[in-house]
Design a protein around this motif. Structure first.
Motif, PDB file in Angstrom:
ATOM      1  N   SER A  35       0.845  -1.197   0.000  1.00 25.48           N
ATOM      2  CA  SER A  35       0.000   0.000   0.000  1.00 25.48           C
ATOM      3  C   SER A  35       0.878   1.242   0.000  1.00 25.48           C
ATOM      4  O   SER A  35       2.096   1.164   0.166  1.00 25.48           O
ATOM      5  CB  SER A  35      -0.887   0.009   1.235  1.00 25.48           C
ATOM      6  N   MET A  36       0.259   2.386  -0.204  1.00 24.54           N
ATOM      7  CA  MET A  36       0.963   3.663  -0.041  1.00 24.54           C
ATOM      8  C   MET A  36      -0.032   4.697   0.428  1.00 24.54           C
ATOM      9  O   MET A  36      -1.233   4.566   0.220  1.00 24.54           O
ATOM     10  CB  MET A  36       1.612   4.102  -1.351  1.00 24.54           C
ATOM     11  N   THR A  37       0.513   5.696   1.100  1.00 21.75           N
ATOM     12  CA  THR A  37      -0.343   6.785   1.563  1.00 21.75           C
ATOM     13  C   THR A  37      -0.067   7.999   0.687  1.00 21.75           C
ATOM     14  O   THR A  37       1.099   8.328   0.453  1.00 21.75           O
ATOM     15  CB  THR A  37      -0.012   7.117   3.022  1.00 21.75           C
ATOM     16  N   ILE A  38      -1.139   8.623   0.179  1.00 20.99           N
ATOM     17  CA  ILE A  38      -0.939   9.842  -0.609  1.00 20.99           C
ATOM     18  C   ILE A  38      -1.729  10.997   0.007  1.00 20.99           C
ATOM     19  O   ILE A  38      -2.757  10.779   0.644  1.00 20.99           O
ATOM     20  CB  ILE A  38      -1.357   9.665  -2.097  1.00 20.99           C
ATOM     21  N   GLY A  39      -1.187  12.221  -0.184  1.00 21.97           N
ATOM     22  CA  GLY A  39      -1.892  13.423   0.260  1.00 21.97           C
ATOM     23  C   GLY A  39      -2.144  14.318  -0.942  1.00 21.97           C
ATOM     24  O   GLY A  39      -1.234  14.557  -1.740  1.00 21.97           O
ATOM     25  N   LEU A  40      -3.383  14.777  -1.118  1.00 24.15           N
ATOM     26  CA  LEU A  40      -3.748  15.612  -2.266  1.00 24.15           C
ATOM     27  C   LEU A  40      -4.519  16.832  -1.781  1.00 24.15           C
ATOM     28  O   LEU A  40      -5.488  16.701  -1.037  1.00 24.15           O
ATOM     29  CB  LEU A  40      -4.668  14.808  -3.216  1.00 24.15           C
ATOM     30  N   ASN A  41      -4.065  18.022  -2.222  1.00 24.56           N
ATOM     31  CA  ASN A  41      -4.782  19.239  -1.827  1.00 24.56           C
ATOM     32  C   ASN A  41      -6.165  19.322  -2.471  1.00 24.56           C
ATOM     33  O   ASN A  41      -7.092  19.851  -1.892  1.00 24.56           O
ATOM     34  CB  ASN A  41      -3.969  20.482  -2.200  1.00 24.56           C
ATOM     35  N   GLN A  42      -6.261  18.816  -3.713  1.00 32.45           N
ATOM     36  CA  GLN A  42      -7.539  18.859  -4.446  1.00 32.45           C
ATOM     37  C   GLN A  42      -7.926  17.434  -4.836  1.00 32.45           C
ATOM     38  O   GLN A  42      -7.882  17.084  -6.011  1.00 32.45           O
ATOM     39  CB  GLN A  42      -7.390  19.704  -5.728  1.00 32.45           C
ATOM     40  N   PRO A  43      -8.281  16.603  -3.878  1.00 29.49           N
ATOM     41  CA  PRO A  43      -8.485  15.184  -4.204  1.00 29.49           C
ATOM     42  C   PRO A  43      -9.722  14.945  -5.058  1.00 29.49           C
ATOM     43  O   PRO A  43     -10.707  15.691  -4.933  1.00 29.49           O
ATOM     44  CB  PRO A  43      -8.658  14.533  -2.826  1.00 29.49           C
ATOM     45  N   PRO A  44      -9.652  13.921  -5.918  1.00 27.40           N
ATOM     46  CA  PRO A  44     -10.844  13.497  -6.650  1.00 27.40           C
ATOM     47  C   PRO A  44     -11.684  12.610  -5.720  1.00 27.40           C
ATOM     48  O   PRO A  44     -11.382  12.501  -4.536  1.00 27.40           O
ATOM     49  CB  PRO A  44     -10.262  12.667  -7.793  1.00 27.40           C
ATOM     50  N   THR A  45     -12.711  11.974  -6.259  1.00 26.98           N
ATOM     51  CA  THR A  45     -13.497  11.055  -5.428  1.00 26.98           C
ATOM     52  C   THR A  45     -12.713   9.761  -5.237  1.00 26.98           C
ATOM     53  O   THR A  45     -11.782   9.465  -6.002  1.00 26.98           O
ATOM     54  CB  THR A  45     -14.833  10.700  -6.108  1.00 26.98           C
ATOM     55  N   ILE A  46     -13.110   8.997  -4.223  1.00 26.43           N
ATOM     56  CA  ILE A  46     -12.475   7.703  -3.978  1.00 26.43           C
ATOM     57  C   ILE A  46     -12.640   6.796  -5.197  1.00 26.43           C
ATOM     58  O   ILE A  46     -11.740   6.066  -5.580  1.00 26.43           O
ATOM     59  CB  ILE A  46     -13.076   7.053  -2.707  1.00 26.43           C
ATOM     60  N   GLU A  47     -13.809   6.880  -5.818  1.00 31.36           N
ATOM     61  CA  GLU A  47     -14.071   6.079  -7.023  1.00 31.36           C
ATOM     62  C   GLU A  47     -13.017   6.341  -8.090  1.00 31.36           C
ATOM     63  O   GLU A  47     -12.510   5.413  -8.718  1.00 31.36           O
ATOM     64  CB  GLU A  47     -15.472   6.386  -7.582  1.00 31.36           C
ATOM     65  N   GLN A  48     -12.671   7.629  -8.278  1.00 32.55           N
ATOM     66  CA  GLN A  48     -11.664   7.965  -9.297  1.00 32.55           C
ATOM     67  C   GLN A  48     -10.304   7.392  -8.925  1.00 32.55           C
ATOM     68  O   GLN A  48      -9.565   6.942  -9.793  1.00 32.55           O
ATOM     69  CB  GLN A  48     -11.574   9.477  -9.467  1.00 32.55           C
ATOM     70  N   LEU A  49      -9.969   7.417  -7.635  1.00 31.58           N
ATOM     71  CA  LEU A  49      -8.679   6.858  -7.209  1.00 31.58           C
ATOM     72  C   LEU A  49      -8.647   5.351  -7.455  1.00 31.58           C
ATOM     73  O   LEU A  49      -7.621   4.785  -7.822  1.00 31.58           O
ATOM     74  CB  LEU A  49      -8.433   7.159  -5.726  1.00 31.58           C
TER      75      LEU A  49
END
Ligand code: ADP
Ligand code: MG
Length: 316
Positions: free
Chosen positions: A230-244
């Protein structure tokens, strides 16, 4: 904590002189769950179990079994529990039947129900054929079954087993694990162990205790997941979980907070795809931490703290 909880533990502590064996433990167990209590030697597993079963008074905190407080209503609370202690008091010179009959009497089972209780508990523990054998003549695996049979003789809703597979060979271990799994279908079970695979084979929930403190609690499902890469990511403008989830190789996404996500993946790391997508879609990636520590790593770290054997030194 839910209304279903059959065991509720709140802020439990126990001191021996100045030392604390357990510190401020809180957890609960629901009906029909098997909880693995995992921790190295000396972590406080047996102390907790002795308190849960009313065999040791807590210094602080509260235990309720099916709503009965173990201190205020010990009779009612203990009636709900079957307990296999660390060192079960088996009488080697008694036969299995004699011993179980004695335990049934101690549990206050009525005379006319005793034979039935013996039959049921022997049947559940695979002891039906050895009722007349002396306990001292049985293998360790069968002795352990007798210990479990005495714990369930009064058909309690909660079964507490302190290191039930310690000292058994692999075949005996497997048999006892099967038995525990079977018991878990109709009872709530708490078992302690220092073996991770035992928890994975038998439990729905796991909690790790280290030096008297609970440091981890999760469902086995999450635990198995945490061992996938796994990996942890941080996004200031995240998309939806579905998109990820649409990203190549990604199998599962867990939101940590509004901007941080844990991505589980199979095969190659999706790091490149994440960076590219982040630029294209303006997700503003600000953090990417590969590889979560697995529970196994975590547990080995704990156990090594205890034994602190340095292979570099011992090999020389
Ligand atoms: P575990 O079952 O996880 O191996 P225990 O609950 O037996 O751990 O022990 C937890 C800690 O409490 C250990 O440090 C142990 O030495 C200490 N301890 C346990 N029983 C006693 C006692 N009767 N007197 C003093 N210290 C104790
Ligand atoms: Mg112990």
């Amino acid at each position: 904590m839910t209304s279903q909880a059959v065991v509720q533990v709140e802020n439990l502590s126990r001191f021996y002189q100045n030392q604390s064996a357990i510190k401020n433990l809180s957890f609960s167990l629901n009906a029909g769950e098997v909880l693995g209590f995992l921790g190295p030697n000396g972590a406080g597993k047996s102390t907790t179990m002795k308190i849960l079963t009313g065999n040791l008074a807590p210094s602080e905190g509260q235990v309720r079994i099916k709503g009965f407080d173990i201190i205020e209503s010990p009779r009612e609370a203990k009636q709900q529990i079957g307990y296999l202690p660390e060192h079960p008091p088996l009488y080697c010179e008694a036969s299995v039947d004699e011993y179980l009959k004695y335990c049934a009497q101690l549990r206050g089972i009525r005379r006319q129900s005793i034979n039935k209780a013996l039959d049921v508990s022997k049947q559940q523990c695979g002891l039906s054929d050895v009722g007349r054998r002396l306990i001292g003549h049985l293998s360790k695996g069968y002795q352990q079954r007798v210990g479990i049979a005495q714990a369930i003789i009064h058909n309690p809703p909660v079964i507490i087993l302190d290191e039930p597979t310690v000292g058994l060979d692999p075949i005996q271990m497997r048999d006892i694990r099967h038995l525990i799994k079977k018991l878990g279908q109709e009872h709530s079970v708490i078992l302690s162990t220092h073996i991770l695979s035992e928890v994975q084979a038998t439990c729905d929930q796991v909690q790790i205790i280290q030096q008297g403190e609970l440091i981890y609690h999760s469902s086995i499902e999450t635990l198995n997941l945490s061992q996938a890469p796994s990996m942890t990511i941080g996004l200031n403008q995240p998309p939806t979980i579905e998109q990820l989830k649409q990203l190549d190789q990604v199998t599962h996404v867990k939101a940590i907070d509004e901007q941080r996500f844990e991505l589980f993946f199979e095969g190659e790391s999706p790091a490149q795809a994440i960076v590219q997508q982040s630029v294209q879609q303006q997700w503003e990636l600000y953090e990417l931490i590969p590889g979560q520590q697995s529970l196994e790593d975590l547990f080995i770290e704990l156990t090594q703290d205890e034994t602190s054997v340095d292979p570099e030194v011992t090999n020389k």
